[in-house]
Design a protein around this motif. Sequence first.
Motif, mmCIF file in Angstrom:
data_model
loop_
_atom_site.group_PDB
_atom_site.id
_atom_site.type_symbol
_atom_site.label_atom_id
_atom_site.label_comp_id
_atom_site.label_asym_id
_atom_site.label_seq_id
_atom_site.Cartn_x
_atom_site.Cartn_y
_atom_site.Cartn_z
ATOM 1 N N LEU A 170 0.821 -1.005 -0.025
ATOM 2 C CA LEU A 170 0.005 0.004 0.011
ATOM 3 C C LEU A 170 0.964 1.150 0.258
ATOM 4 N N TRP A 171 1.944 1.088 0.829
ATOM 5 C CA TRP A 171 2.947 2.322 0.898
ATOM 6 C C TRP A 171 3.601 2.674 -0.524
ATOM 7 N N ALA A 172 3.995 1.183 -1.078
ATOM 8 C CA ALA A 172 4.467 1.367 -2.135
ATOM 9 C C ALA A 172 3.822 1.800 -3.330
ATOM 10 N N ASN A 173 2.424 1.589 -3.378
ATOM 11 C CA ASN A 173 1.569 2.296 -4.259
ATOM 12 C C ASN A 173 1.295 3.592 -4.041
ATOM 13 N N GLU A 174 1.547 4.122 -3.149
ATOM 14 C CA GLU A 174 1.560 5.660 -2.907
ATOM 15 C C GLU A 174 2.788 6.151 -3.084
ATOM 16 N N GLY A 175 3.821 5.666 -3.406
ATOM 17 C CA GLY A 175 5.034 6.266 -3.766
ATOM 18 C C GLY A 175 6.110 6.700 -2.652
ATOM 19 N N ILE A 176 5.787 6.220 -1.425
ATOM 20 C CA ILE A 176 6.398 6.188 0.001
ATOM 21 C C ILE A 176 7.622 5.584 -0.168
ATOM 22 N N ILE A 177 7.438 4.065 -0.356
ATOM 23 C CA ILE A 177 8.731 3.097 -0.326
ATOM 24 C C ILE A 177 8.666 2.421 -1.555
ATOM 25 N N GLY B 203 7.217 -27.586 5.895
ATOM 26 C CA GLY B 203 5.884 -26.707 5.778
ATOM 27 C C GLY B 203 6.362 -25.351 5.535
ATOM 28 N N VAL B 204 6.921 -24.733 6.407
ATOM 29 C CA VAL B 204 7.190 -23.277 6.483
ATOM 30 C C VAL B 204 8.210 -22.784 5.539
ATOM 31 N N ILE B 205 9.043 -23.490 4.955
ATOM 32 C CA ILE B 205 10.145 -23.203 4.078
ATOM 33 C C ILE B 205 9.034 -23.267 2.808
ATOM 34 N N ALA B 206 8.412 -24.220 2.549
ATOM 35 C CA ALA B 206 7.676 -24.194 1.136
ATOM 36 C C ALA B 206 6.867 -23.103 1.115
ATOM 37 N N SER B 207 5.946 -22.979 2.080
ATOM 38 C CA SER B 207 5.045 -21.815 1.859
ATOM 39 C C SER B 207 5.435 -20.318 1.952
ATOM 40 N N ALA B 208 6.624 -20.299 2.701
ATOM 41 C CA ALA B 208 7.374 -18.959 2.649
ATOM 42 C C ALA B 208 7.695 -18.725 1.401
ATOM 43 N N ALA B 209 8.350 -19.576 0.765
ATOM 44 C CA ALA B 209 8.831 -19.492 -0.749
ATOM 45 C C ALA B 209 7.934 -19.128 -1.765
ATOM 46 N N ALA B 210 6.552 -19.616 -1.444
ATOM 47 C CA ALA B 210 5.493 -19.384 -2.339
ATOM 48 C C ALA B 210 5.003 -17.930 -2.204
ATOM 49 N N ILE B 211 4.626 -17.560 -0.749
ATOM 50 C CA ILE B 211 3.722 -16.781 -0.397
ATOM 51 C C ILE B 211 3.997 -15.121 -1.183
ATOM 52 N N GLY B 212 5.398 -14.693 -1.171
ATOM 53 C CA GLY B 212 5.831 -13.706 -1.980
ATOM 54 C C GLY B 212 5.105 -13.563 -3.371
ATOM 55 N N TYR B 213 5.068 -14.648 -4.044
ATOM 56 C CA TYR B 213 4.632 -14.596 -5.391
ATOM 57 C C TYR B 213 3.111 -14.337 -5.321
ATOM 58 N N VAL B 214 2.348 -14.888 -4.584
ATOM 59 C CA VAL B 214 0.944 -14.943 -4.433
ATOM 60 C C VAL B 214 0.779 -13.304 -4.070
ATOM 61 N N LEU B 215 1.570 -12.925 -3.008
ATOM 62 C CA LEU B 215 1.218 -11.410 -2.721
ATOM 63 C C LEU B 215 1.361 -10.479 -3.946
ATOM 64 N N TYR B 216 2.367 -10.807 -4.492
ATOM 65 C CA TYR B 216 2.614 -9.950 -5.737
ATOM 66 C C TYR B 216 1.868 -10.138 -6.697
ATOM 67 N N LEU B 217 1.188 -11.234 -7.108
ATOM 68 C CA LEU B 217 0.111 -11.515 -8.224
ATOM 69 C C LEU B 217 -0.993 -10.872 -7.962
ATOM 70 N N LEU B 218 -1.373 -10.895 -6.441
ATOM 71 C CA LEU B 218 -2.870 -10.395 -6.129
ATOM 72 C C LEU B 218 -2.804 -8.979 -6.202
ATOM 73 N N ASN B 219 -1.776 -8.366 -5.640
ATOM 74 C CA ASN B 219 -1.384 -6.836 -6.009
ATOM 75 C C ASN B 219 -1.575 -6.390 -7.320
ATOM 76 N N ALA B 220 -1.024 -7.143 -8.232
ATOM 77 C CA ALA B 220 -0.594 -6.724 -9.604
ATOM 78 C C ALA B 220 -2.243 -6.988 -10.387
ATOM 79 N N ALA B 221 -2.943 -7.786 -9.764
ATOM 80 C CA ALA B 221 -4.167 -8.030 -10.412
ATOM 81 C C ALA B 221 -5.129 -7.112 -9.857
ATOM 82 N N TRP B 222 -5.322 -6.850 -8.761
ATOM 83 C CA TRP B 222 -6.450 -5.778 -8.230
ATOM 84 C C TRP B 222 -5.815 -4.516 -7.242
ATOM 85 N N GLY B 223 -4.852 -4.947 -6.653
ATOM 86 C CA GLY B 223 -4.354 -3.868 -5.859
ATOM 87 C C GLY B 223 -5.105 -3.910 -4.595
ATOM 88 N N TYR B 224 -4.059 -3.961 -3.440
ATOM 89 C CA TYR B 224 -4.583 -4.005 -2.162
ATOM 90 C C TYR B 224 -5.244 -2.873 -1.812
#
Length: 633
Positions: free
Chosen positions: A103-110, A453-474
């Motif tokens: 959200l801050w990145a979308n506002e240009g803050i970071i 399980g933590v390692i596997a899901s931690a490796a994937a969650i960043g891509y999911v967050l980027y995908l959802l933000n790119a699709a619709w925006g938080y």
Amino acid sequence: MSDKHNDFKPYIPADKVAPEFTVTSILIGIILAIVFGAANAYLGLRVGMTISASIPAAVISMGIIRVILRRDSILENNLVQTIGSAGESVAAGAIFTLPALFLWANEGIISAPSIITIFLIALVGGILGVIFMVPLRQALIVEEHGVLPFPEGTACAEVLLAGEEGGSKASTVFAGLGIAALYKFIADGMKVFPSEIGYDIKGYAGSAIGIQVLPALVGVGYICGPKISSYMLAGGTLSWFVIMPIIALFGADATIFPGDVVISSLAPSDLWGTYVKYIGAGAVATGGIISLIKSLPLIVKTFSQAMKSMGKKATSQNTLRTETDLPMPVLLILLLIIAVAIWLLPMFPVNFLGALIIVIFGFFFATVSSRMVGLIGSSNNPVSGMAIATLIIATILLKATGTTGVDGMVGSIAIGAIICVIAAIAGDCSQDLKTGFILGATPKKQQIGEIIGVIASAAAIGYVLYLLNAAWGYGSAEIPAPQATMMQMIVEGIMNAQLPWALIFAGAGVAIVIEILGVPVLPVAVGMYLPFSLSAGIMAGGLVRLAMDKRKVSEEEKKESVERGTLYTSGLIAGEGLMGVVLAVLAVVNKAEAIDVSKAFSIGQIGSLVVFALLIVSLVMVCLKKKDKKEQA
């Protein structure tokens, strides 16, 4: 303390070695961790809560290992659900906090957080959650057996013990998954009918009524039950039919901070977004703090029991398979390495004080979370409330010690994110260890599985967050990210001294009144904070559960019907979540309009209600389905 654990005999005896930590169980567990992590990330960003993945993961595991692979190994199935459920918990901790950075990145803050940063935040939070839970296992799982119910952990053990029904139960989960995925694709992909319908009440300014007709909401309502669903609806009713009309009436043509236009020009949804979200945030934060205060006696008791049990284990030479944990020296070394890494690595935007806060508060909230899920279950565990309390304290401390502005805001969110993941994983780990305790699993292998399980899901969650933000925006209608936007709001307000404290305190006052009345604060507060239409959709599922609970049949038949509904609705939630991720991919690659047929054909809002009614009928039919002869055999 209970003595029942002294007489307890697990399903698989301690002196028997059965297949458990196998390549099959690890691979299936990793796949399910990623799948349920992605599905729960979408669900949490949409509705503000996640559901436990242990039971559906166990059922799917049985369907694969027992039915397809023709292998009969209950401990393998248990390890699959242990690894698989970690994905849901990592997702919960990440989505409640990290979207604030976007959200801050979308506002240009970071700049937007890198995939590596998201991975490391989720990874260290998850591993710390496991580390902090290990010394608590003896006190909470073994010593308190028969006292702490651990509802999901016990239910998961019962599902695994009923393994001969694995094929039938797995088909129920997959049926829900397929129906929800198709429903979501037709509604939000092809847009044949709107997934949300609503009406602004003209004669009652500031109010609006509506419902979101989505499978996941029905699933959440059914699993949470009628009480929690009704509390959320009560919170939504308070916001949309009491507070907002009062603001519209008395505000009229005034412009009041934080708004920048006259109140009379605001639609109900804008009125809610401008003012009521702050009131809801105050209520949620206060509810989280109240739950912690009420838990203090339990926390003290748990710490004392943990220390005693560690002392006993240090002097004991007992090496039973079912009593072996990861070695304490290894855990302490790992803890030290992680604490130093948090302090020194540039990926973690926190100073030495921030690293210290994470370790101290992490152990504190891991204890709270583990005890809370033992009492009330994972679905009711106030993880976001703990994160809010941490966030407020961390932001104030960082500001007081000179870490202010953007650095302070980012540091606060990073601390809150790691603590949130710690609390979520500690709660999940305790439920999984309870399941393993009943079945006769090896705790050490389960703890290693949880880390995998933590390692596997931690490796994937960043891509999911980027995908959802790119699709619709938080912060959009598709993924409002309620907890993350609230945490962004709180951190900004404290750092910049621009928080509308009058609204926050009003919400705190409402929460205190609710507590005095003896009603659970957090579900009401979350209902205040979320759109009314969302709570209405959840209530629909809660009403179906109420009807099943009230049936005048034998307890065994009632239990079976409720369990079938739970499996089906778990599939509904997973199916919508996964299709949500698929639609996000289509949106990112600019193919979403290619499947949109709304201009040529749409059944409108009436059609939405009809299709939603059919979905509810399907749930009722699944619940009322009689066992066939094959299942009874």
